[in-house]
Design a protein around this motif. Structure first.
Motif, PDB file in Angstrom:
ATOM      1  N   ASN A 167     -45.215 -22.943   3.047  1.00  0.00           N
ATOM      2  CA  ASN A 167     -44.289 -22.581   4.119  1.00  0.00           C
ATOM      3  C   ASN A 167     -43.747 -21.171   3.890  1.00  0.00           C
ATOM      4  N   SER A 168     -43.758 -20.347   4.939  1.00  0.00           N
ATOM      5  CA  SER A 168     -43.285 -18.952   4.918  1.00  0.00           C
ATOM      6  C   SER A 168     -44.208 -18.016   4.143  1.00  0.00           C
ATOM      7  N   TYR A 169     -45.413 -18.482   3.780  1.00  0.00           N
ATOM      8  CA  TYR A 169     -46.329 -17.609   3.034  1.00  0.00           C
ATOM      9  C   TYR A 169     -46.687 -16.356   3.841  1.00  0.00           C
ATOM     10  N   LEU A 173     -55.865 -15.970   1.961  1.00  0.00           N
ATOM     11  CA  LEU A 173     -56.027 -17.401   2.225  1.00  0.00           C
ATOM     12  C   LEU A 173     -57.496 -17.783   2.267  1.00  0.00           C
ATOM     13  N   ARG A 174     -58.295 -17.004   2.980  1.00  0.00           N
ATOM     14  CA  ARG A 174     -59.733 -17.310   3.065  1.00  0.00           C
ATOM     15  C   ARG A 174     -60.384 -17.188   1.695  1.00  0.00           C
ATOM     16  N   ALA A 222     -52.232 -23.019  -5.929  1.00  0.00           N
ATOM     17  CA  ALA A 222     -51.745 -22.327  -7.131  1.00  0.00           C
ATOM     18  C   ALA A 222     -52.476 -21.003  -7.328  1.00  0.00           C
ATOM     19  N   ARG A 223     -53.786 -20.997  -7.130  1.00  0.00           N
ATOM     20  CA  ARG A 223     -54.556 -19.749  -7.297  1.00  0.00           C
ATOM     21  C   ARG A 223     -54.142 -18.709  -6.270  1.00  0.00           C
ATOM     22  N   LEU A 224     -53.878 -19.147  -5.043  1.00  0.00           N
ATOM     23  CA  LEU A 224     -53.436 -18.227  -4.001  1.00  0.00           C
ATOM     24  C   LEU A 224     -52.117 -17.564  -4.393  1.00  0.00           C
ATOM     25  N   LEU A 225     -51.182 -18.342  -4.921  1.00  0.00           N
ATOM     26  CA  LEU A 225     -49.888 -17.790  -5.321  1.00  0.00           C
ATOM     27  C   LEU A 225     -50.044 -16.772  -6.444  1.00  0.00           C
ATOM     28  N   GLU A 275     -53.686 -20.954 -13.769  1.00  0.00           N
ATOM     29  CA  GLU A 275     -52.409 -20.346 -14.091  1.00  0.00           C
ATOM     30  C   GLU A 275     -51.332 -20.967 -13.197  1.00  0.00           C
ATOM     31  N   THR A 276     -50.172 -21.274 -13.771  1.00  0.00           N
ATOM     32  CA  THR A 276     -49.158 -22.032 -13.025  1.00  0.00           C
ATOM     33  C   THR A 276     -47.819 -21.318 -12.912  1.00  0.00           C
TER      34      THR A 276
END
Length: 335
Positions: A11-13, A28-29, A51-54, A134-135
């Motif tokens: 949310n809000s990304y 995202l893609r 998690a990877r996207l973040l 990675e977290t």
């Protein structure tokens, strides 16, 4: 199989990533996620991909506090239907107990545990993604969101005794200080928040005793995602992966944390094949997409991962008995 998370985790990304100079659709893609599906908050996607996207967003933007910037925008409703139940719990202890007991209803990878000892309450936060991931950003997002929930229950002036992170401090801890004050601590033994146990007995000001039974009736009707069948998970992943151009049995298997033979075997047990589910999903999507004028037929061919508009048209005629243009015109006349 690898755990899933609701799209509400992002949310809000779009807003946050654009604010720090990123191209959210590209990222995202790249993570195997569909930008258009962000509007579908209750749809499930691989938690590891989130998690990877973040992490990628933090690296490309240079914002080590990216997860916290997302947490700052979290609302109670982002928990989904579970928020209706938590809101009606009579006190903070019971609200947190429900939140932790049903954590799988918003993120299957999330692990929260609460302990009370010597007058102190501690909620520890961790993740089990089923893969090496990675977290840091996911942890800061989770703890930032938990902190906001506690503020909602206990008032904006409430302060924890400690907000602990196992990772090292960022180069600029300004956001951490602004959100957590002097309570933030880095390079600790666990990720979590510690506060006085007496706070657990504080009444929930949002609660309405007359609404609690109704809230639990809603909870009882919800289907826990952990009980989803392989067929349903494969179908949903196909729908998510088609617009990215990465929809294959190998990619679906990787997202679920198994090999392709396991996918084929488990689908066979349910009387299906990967190809049959792919075709059925394409058919359903194609009928809906062509019936509207939101996309051109060329764009629809691309969204459904056809190599060319011509291949899409031939496939469509085989499924529907007419060309995409004829289908669109007929739907328009009937409307």
């Amino acid at each position: 199989m690898k755990p899933l998370a609701r799209y509400a985790a992002l949310n809000s990304y779009i807003e946050v990533s654009q604010a720090v100079g990123l191209e959210p659709a590209r990222l995202l893609r790249g993570a195997g996620l569909d930008p258009a599906s962000l509007a579908l908050q209750d749809r499930w996607v691989p938690a590891g991909a989130v998690a990877r996207l973040l992490e990628l967003s933090a690296v490309e933007s240079g914002q080590q506090d990216f997860g916290l910037l997302l947490a700052e925008r979290r609302r109670f409703a982002n928990l989904g239907p579970l928020s209706l139940v938590i809101r009606e719990e009579p006190d903070v202890r019971s609200a947190l107990t429900v939140l932790i007991r049903h954590e799988h209803m918003y993120n299957e990878a999330l692990r929260m545990r609460m302990s009370v000892l010597n007058g102190l309450a501690t909620i520890r936060v961790g993740f089990e993604f089923g893969e090496q991931t990675e977290t840091r950003q996911a942890t800061e997002l989770a703890l930032g969101t938990l902190h906001r929930l506690l503020l909602g229950f206990l008032g904006s002036l409430w302060q924890p005794l400690a907000v602990c992170f196992t990772h090292h401090a960022p180069a600029d801890p300004g956001t951490h200080r602004r959100l957590f004050g002097s309570a933030v601590k880095f390079e600790q033994e666990f990720n979590g928040v510690t506060f006085y146990a007496d706070d657990l007995d504080a009444p929930n000001k949002m609660s309405d005793p007359l609404m609690r039974n109704y809230a639990y009736q809603i909870l009882d009707t919800l289907e826990p995602p952990r009980e989803s069948t392989v067929l349903n998970r494969v179908r949903e992943l196909i729908e998510l992966l088609l617009p990215t151009g990465q929809c294959s049995v190998e990619q679906v298997a990787r997202s679920l944390g198994v090999d392709r033979r396991t996918i084929h075997r488990q689908l066979s047990d349910e009387g299906e094949t990967f190809s049959s589910i792919l075709n059925a999903t394409r058919t359903e999507l194609a009928g809906n997409l062509v019936a509207t004028h939101r996309y051109t037929l060329t764009e629809i061919a691309d969204l459904l991962s056809f190599s060319s508009p011509g291949n899409f048209s031939r496939w469509f005629r085989g499924q529907f008995g007419c060309s995409p243009s004829q289908w669109r015109n007929r739907e328009h006349r009937e409307a």
